[in-house]
Every structure is written in C-alpha cells, then in structure tokens.
Design an enzyme around this catalytic site. Structure first.
Site, PDB file in Angstrom:
ATOM      1  N   TRP A 185      18.361   0.420  -0.552  1.00 54.54           N
ATOM      2  CA  TRP A 185      18.814   0.333  -1.845  1.00 54.54           C
ATOM      3  C   TRP A 185      19.999  -0.632  -1.893  1.00 54.54           C
ATOM      4  O   TRP A 185      20.654  -0.850  -0.875  1.00 54.54           O
ATOM      5  CB  TRP A 185      19.565   1.587  -2.285  1.00 54.54           C
ATOM      6  CG  TRP A 185      20.268   1.364  -3.653  1.00 54.54           C
ATOM      7  CD1 TRP A 185      19.736   1.056  -4.781  1.00 54.54           C
ATOM      8  CD2 TRP A 185      21.605   1.301  -3.755  1.00 54.54           C
ATOM      9  NE1 TRP A 185      20.708   1.148  -5.837  1.00 54.54           N
ATOM     10  CE2 TRP A 185      21.551   0.970  -5.265  1.00 54.54           C
ATOM     11  CE3 TRP A 185      22.857   1.263  -3.115  1.00 54.54           C
ATOM     12  CZ2 TRP A 185      23.123   0.632  -5.892  1.00 54.54           C
ATOM     13  CZ3 TRP A 185      23.922   0.953  -3.604  1.00 54.54           C
ATOM     14  CH2 TRP A 185      24.223   0.542  -5.037  1.00 54.54           C
ATOM     15  N   GLU A 226      14.498   1.764  -3.177  1.00 57.80           N
ATOM     16  CA  GLU A 226      14.950   2.444  -4.057  1.00 57.80           C
ATOM     17  C   GLU A 226      15.460   1.542  -5.334  1.00 57.80           C
ATOM     18  O   GLU A 226      16.394   0.854  -5.391  1.00 57.80           O
ATOM     19  CB  GLU A 226      16.042   3.280  -3.569  1.00 57.80           C
ATOM     20  CG  GLU A 226      17.004   4.244  -4.659  1.00 57.80           C
ATOM     21  CD  GLU A 226      17.967   4.917  -3.950  1.00 57.80           C
ATOM     22  OE1 GLU A 226      18.350   4.722  -2.913  1.00 57.80           O
ATOM     23  OE2 GLU A 226      18.639   5.788  -4.772  1.00 57.80           O
ATOM     24  N   LYS A 228      17.087   1.056  -9.501  1.00 58.71           N
ATOM     25  CA  LYS A 228      18.051   1.568 -10.247  1.00 58.71           C
ATOM     26  C   LYS A 228      18.124   0.996 -11.669  1.00 58.71           C
ATOM     27  O   LYS A 228      17.640  -0.257 -11.787  1.00 58.71           O
ATOM     28  CB  LYS A 228      19.415   1.425  -9.677  1.00 58.71           C
ATOM     29  CG  LYS A 228      20.409   2.339 -10.049  1.00 58.71           C
ATOM     30  CD  LYS A 228      21.629   2.188  -9.404  1.00 58.71           C
ATOM     31  CE  LYS A 228      23.043   3.041  -9.898  1.00 58.71           C
ATOM     32  NZ  LYS A 228      24.002   3.230  -8.863  1.00 58.71           N
ATOM     33  N   ASP A 259      15.045   8.043  -7.343  1.00 53.79           N
ATOM     34  CA  ASP A 259      16.487   8.671  -7.359  1.00 53.79           C
ATOM     35  C   ASP A 259      16.713   9.361  -8.686  1.00 53.79           C
ATOM     36  O   ASP A 259      16.540   8.503  -9.744  1.00 53.79           O
ATOM     37  CB  ASP A 259      17.600   7.857  -7.255  1.00 53.79           C
ATOM     38  CG  ASP A 259      19.121   8.365  -7.056  1.00 53.79           C
ATOM     39  OD1 ASP A 259      19.268   9.236  -8.057  1.00 53.79           O
ATOM     40  OD2 ASP A 259      19.941   8.190  -6.083  1.00 53.79           O
ATOM     41  N   HIS A 262      18.631   7.582 -11.719  1.00 59.18           N
ATOM     42  CA  HIS A 262      18.440   5.971 -11.751  1.00 59.18           C
ATOM     43  C   HIS A 262      17.623   5.732 -12.783  1.00 59.18           C
ATOM     44  O   HIS A 262      17.004   4.549 -12.949  1.00 59.18           O
ATOM     45  CB  HIS A 262      17.939   5.432 -10.144  1.00 59.18           C
ATOM     46  CG  HIS A 262      19.094   5.304  -9.392  1.00 59.18           C
ATOM     47  ND1 HIS A 262      18.682   4.647  -8.137  1.00 59.18           N
ATOM     48  CD2 HIS A 262      20.326   5.964  -9.267  1.00 59.18           C
ATOM     49  CE1 HIS A 262      19.976   4.841  -7.540  1.00 59.18           C
ATOM     50  NE2 HIS A 262      20.836   5.659  -8.009  1.00 59.18           N
ATOM     51  N   HIS A 286      15.565  10.949  -4.071  1.00 57.02           N
ATOM     52  CA  HIS A 286      16.768  11.237  -3.968  1.00 57.02           C
ATOM     53  C   HIS A 286      17.321  12.134  -4.996  1.00 57.02           C
ATOM     54  O   HIS A 286      17.178  12.043  -6.200  1.00 57.02           O
ATOM     55  CB  HIS A 286      17.625   9.968  -4.295  1.00 57.02           C
ATOM     56  CG  HIS A 286      17.901   9.293  -3.048  1.00 57.02           C
ATOM     57  ND1 HIS A 286      18.774   8.093  -2.770  1.00 57.02           N
ATOM     58  CD2 HIS A 286      17.505   9.429  -1.698  1.00 57.02           C
ATOM     59  CE1 HIS A 286      18.552   7.703  -1.661  1.00 57.02           C
ATOM     60  NE2 HIS A 286      18.138   8.428  -0.714  1.00 57.02           N
ATOM     61  N   ASP A 294      27.499   8.444 -14.344  1.00 52.40           N
ATOM     62  CA  ASP A 294      27.432   8.908 -13.079  1.00 52.40           C
ATOM     63  C   ASP A 294      26.087   9.323 -12.554  1.00 52.40           C
ATOM     64  O   ASP A 294      25.347  10.046 -13.402  1.00 52.40           O
ATOM     65  CB  ASP A 294      28.490   9.759 -12.672  1.00 52.40           C
ATOM     66  CG  ASP A 294      28.346  10.172 -11.096  1.00 52.40           C
ATOM     67  OD1 ASP A 294      28.290   9.208 -10.562  1.00 52.40           O
ATOM     68  OD2 ASP A 294      28.162  11.096 -10.731  1.00 52.40           O
ATOM     69  N   ASP A 296      25.658  10.602  -9.676  1.00 56.94           N
ATOM     70  CA  ASP A 296      25.346  11.297  -8.256  1.00 56.94           C
ATOM     71  C   ASP A 296      26.205  12.557  -8.652  1.00 56.94           C
ATOM     72  O   ASP A 296      26.924  12.807  -7.255  1.00 56.94           O
ATOM     73  CB  ASP A 296      25.925  10.462  -7.104  1.00 56.94           C
ATOM     74  CG  ASP A 296      25.245   9.234  -7.184  1.00 56.94           C
ATOM     75  OD1 ASP A 296      24.001   9.220  -6.709  1.00 56.94           O
ATOM     76  OD2 ASP A 296      25.565   8.046  -7.782  1.00 56.94           O
ATOM     77  N   ASP A 326      21.092  13.038  -2.858  1.00 51.59           N
ATOM     78  CA  ASP A 326      22.009  11.861  -2.962  1.00 51.59           C
ATOM     79  C   ASP A 326      22.980  12.341  -3.974  1.00 51.59           C
ATOM     80  O   ASP A 326      22.750  12.062  -5.369  1.00 51.59           O
ATOM     81  CB  ASP A 326      21.111  10.424  -3.396  1.00 51.59           C
ATOM     82  CG  ASP A 326      22.134   9.125  -3.405  1.00 51.59           C
ATOM     83  OD1 ASP A 326      23.441   9.467  -2.918  1.00 51.59           O
ATOM     84  OD2 ASP A 326      21.859   8.437  -3.711  1.00 51.59           O
TER      85      ASP A 326
HETATM   86  C1  RNT Z   1      23.083   4.221  -5.472  1.00 51.17           C
HETATM   87  C2  RNT Z   1      21.842   4.791  -4.641  1.00 51.17           C
HETATM   88  C3  RNT Z   1      21.966   4.971  -3.141  1.00 51.17           C
HETATM   89  C4  RNT Z   1      23.379   5.465  -2.708  1.00 51.17           C
HETATM   90  C5  RNT Z   1      23.535   5.616  -1.287  1.00 51.17           C
HETATM   91  C6  RNT Z   1      24.836   5.774  -0.633  1.00 51.17           C
HETATM   92  O1  RNT Z   1      22.998   4.330  -6.566  1.00 51.17           O
HETATM   93  O2  RNT Z   1      21.552   5.991  -5.230  1.00 51.17           O
HETATM   94  O3  RNT Z   1      20.901   5.710  -2.579  1.00 51.17           O
HETATM   95  O4  RNT Z   1      23.546   6.556  -3.447  1.00 51.17           O
HETATM   96  O5  RNT Z   1      22.621   4.817  -0.595  1.00 51.17           O
HETATM   97 ZN    ZN Z   2      19.921   7.394  -4.288  1.00 47.74          ZN
END
Ligand code: RNT
Ligand code: ZN
Length: 418
Positions: A185, A226, A228, A259, A262, A286, A294, A296, A326
C-alpha cells in the site's frame, strides 16, 4: 468448563441441529481460520526504525492512551497478551518499520536478518507472519509520492525497499512453513485536481513490474496490492485506485487487498469479494471500519462485518481469502482494541456459519423471498452467543467480557509501569 456455558451450548446445539447445522463441525472449521493481527495497533503505527518521525501518508492515529509499546519486546509481550484472549491460532502482520535491530538501517537496505527475532518468537508461539513495506513516515515519502514519483532516484529507493520486503516475506514463509502475504500500500496522490492522472499510474505499473520481476514461490510469499479512494492530503486523486490494482492483479496474477475503509461511503467490500475472486486466485482483506473521514476505526459487530463473513462462508471462499485486520485507535487501551476487533471478526464468521445457508439459497432460487427474509431475520437472534462462549471456553480463553478484567489488570501491572 463452567457448567452454565456447557448447558447453554447443548441447548443451542439442538436448535441448530433442527436445521442440519452441526455446531461441533462448525467450531472445528472455525478453529482452522487464521486472522492476521496487525502489529501497528499496538503502538499507534510508530514502528522502531524512525521513532521520531511523524506518521504520514494520509493516515492518522488520534488519542494518547497510555502504555503503548515502545520496544519490540513490549510489542511482542502485548501481542501475546491479546492473543491469550482470542480463540484460535493466528498470524501477526508486521510493517517494515517494525524491524528488530540495533543497526541504523534504511528501508532499502533491510534484510531478513533484521527480522530474525520476530521469526524466533513466531516459531515459539506457533504463529504465522505477514509483511508490508512501509511507504510512509519517511523523509523520501515526504512529497507524497513513492513508487510513482517523477524523481527517478526516489522511485528507485522505494522499488529497492519493496524488493527487500518481498525477500523478507519469502524468508518468513520458508521459516514458518506457511505463506507470508506481503501487502503493498502506498499513499501516492494529490490533494488537488491533477493535470496528469496517467503518468503516475504508468510509473506505478513499471515500479510494480520491477518489484515482482523475480519468481518467488507462492508457498512462501503471496503478493497483494491495496487500493484506496482518498486519504488526508490525497483527496482529489490516488494513484493506486481500485481499478488500477484490480487490473494489475488480474493481469499479473497477484492478490487484491480490499480494505473495508477504502471506498465511497455507501460502497461496501462485501459486495466486491465474489467479483474479485472470480478473476483472481486469492484475496486479502483489511477488515476495518470507516467512520466519516477515517478508514481505520476498531471493528465492531456491524452489518457490514457480518455481510463480509457471510460472503466468505456462503461462497466457500475462506480458503482463498487471507483475513487481515487494519485499524488503529489511540484513544482506548491498545490491547483491548485488538481483542475487540479480532473477537468480533471471528465471531462474525461463526455467526455466518450458523445460518441455514442451503435452505436460504433454496428459498432464493425458488423466488420465495418472503421465507428468505423471514429466516435471515429470525436467525439473527438464534443463540450464536452460547456457541461462541463454548468455543472460547474450549480454547481456554476468557468467556464473554471476562477478558476485560484481564486487560485492566495488565494495564495496571504492565502498561502503566512503562
Ligand atoms: C492505509 C492502508 C494501509 C495501512 C497500513 C498501516 O490507508 O489501509 O493498509 O493502514 O499499512
Ligand atoms: Zn489497509
């Protein structure tokens, strides 16, 4: 085992058996699923190589809850504590900045030996390891571009780092006898509308092709990419978009990493899994929870988590899916965050396995949408909790919220003494 836990399980087992669901078999299957615990929840994504560097790349940790791990030893101790409250045998996901070494070493010079202590520990704990190159929180990532940078020297530095990372992944896989998923990523993107969207993507494609040039057996290392939609500071354009990586992964035989945080706010990854796995061999998840800006937050038992689990179970896609977590929350106890998110992820898979999938599919095929809706809704209050409690008891981990007392004790005795 606690008699009440045992009795409730026996009763629940009978209820599920009426629908042909064998709870003993379900628990055996659940016990084979590995979740990859992300090390970075333990220290607010700081790592050990460049401790004074601010977190960058458009990801952010808020909160200053005391006791976060500051050394590899502390982090391993905390992960052990978390895993002692999570049923099953799992994996730990490392980032390159978590190298355990006294040597001052830059990211492009990393070697497997800088991670040998992690490997020794993983062997001793019976854990697998996954890996990620770290393309943020570094002076060469400060301009917001890494593998797609227009500066050749900077781009080459990141290519070298990724090539080194892939070797570390291979080393993990060989040493531990199970494949390491190395996930790529990168934060590259623009805050404001770009003039040229194509060139950075062309450069990223070339960088990736160079990184993956050497054959590495998938028995040891599996590469995942990955995407986003946006990050802080890359609101208008992200080089590694979903379309970019989907095309890349399909054409190069790589795994896509989805993820949960994302995508557009009304878009969900549960609806992408079946499509992506039709055209790729493997998938990395993820598991995360987006909240406004956010991506995460700690994973909760929300509708989307359950839907992700259902997709994997109903479509028989667990074998080809690597489940990683994640999230990072610096406002609550770091270990509790792991425990909550991981237990929820496993519990969601259990809930999905305790649904009468064949019956539901039959209703759907016969266009009996009334039964489909009625049964799905009724099963939401079937006693999956009793099965979960029994599973925790059998695996020797705390039943229900009993883990919280252990976390509080650990906080008093260990975390607050740091
Ligand atoms: C960031 C991605 C990635 C990170 C990690 C720390 O938006 O989700 O996976 O969160 O690599
Ligand atoms: Zn991620």
């Amino acid at each position: 085992m606690d008699q009440a836990v045992q009795n409730s399980y026996v009763e629940a087992k009978k209820l599920y058996a009426k629908y042909g669901i064998n709870t003993d078999e379900v628990l055996e299957k659940l016990g084979r699923i590995k979740v990859s615990l992300h090390c970075w929840q333990g220290d607010d994504v700081k790592g050990f190589l460049f401790k004074d560097k601010q977190l960058s790349g458009g990801i952010a940790v808020t909160g200053s809850y005391p006791g976060r791990a500051e050394t590899p030893e502390q982090l391993r101790q905390d992960i052990e504590q978390a895993l002692s409250m999570i049923p099953g045998k799992h994996k730990v996901n490392l980032h390159a900045i978590y190298a355990d070494t006294e040597e001052p070493v830059d990211l492009d010079q990393l070697e497997p030996r800088h991670f040998s202590k992690w490997v020794d520990w993983a062997k001793q704990q019976g854990l697998g390891l996954d890996f990620n190159p770290t393309m943020f929180s570094h002076p060469k990532a400060e301009e917001g571009f890494t593998l797609s940078h227009s500066n050749e020297e900077i781009r080459q530095f990141w290519i070298n780092h990724c090539r080194a990372s892939r070797k570390i992944g291979e080393y993990f896989g060989k040493e531990l006898g199970q494949p390491c998923v190395t996930n790529y990523w990168l934060p590259d993107g623009y805050k404001d509308t770009p003039v040229d969207r194509l060139s950075p993507r062309v450069r990223l494609k070339e960088s990736l092709d160079e990184i993956f040039r050497d054959e590495i057996s998938e028995a040891h290392n599996i590469d995942a990419v990955e995407s986003k939609l946006f990050g802080i500071g890359s609101e208008s354009y992200v080089v590694g978009s979903h379309e970019f990586y989907l095309g890349y992964a399909v054409s190069r035989g790589k795994a896509v990493c989805l993820d949960a945080g994302h995508f557009h706010p009304t878009e969900v990854i549960s609806n992408k899994i079946s499509s992506v796995l039709m055209f790729t061999e493997r998938l990395l998840l993820h598991v995360s929870r987006p909240v406004r800006w956010d991506s995460d937050h700690v994973v909760t038992m929300d509708d989307e988590l359950l839907e992700i689990a259902r997709e994997l179970v109903r479509g028989d896609m667990l074998e080809r899916t690597h489940i990683g977590l994640d999230f990072f929350d610096g406002s609550i106890n770091h270990i509790a965050a792991w425990v909550i998110g991981t237990r929820n992820t496993i519990k969601a898979l259990l809930r999905a396995m305790l649904e009468p999938v064949d019956l539901l599919r039959k209703a759907e095929d016969q266009r009996d949408f009334t039964s489909r809706l009625a049964l799905v809704e009724e099963f939401k209050s079937y006693p999956f909790g009793a099965v979960w409690d029994y599973y925790c008891a059998v695996h020797g981990v705390p039943v229900r919220e009993a883990w919280l007392d252990e976390v509080k004790k650990y906080e008093r005795n260990v975390l607050l003494q740091r």
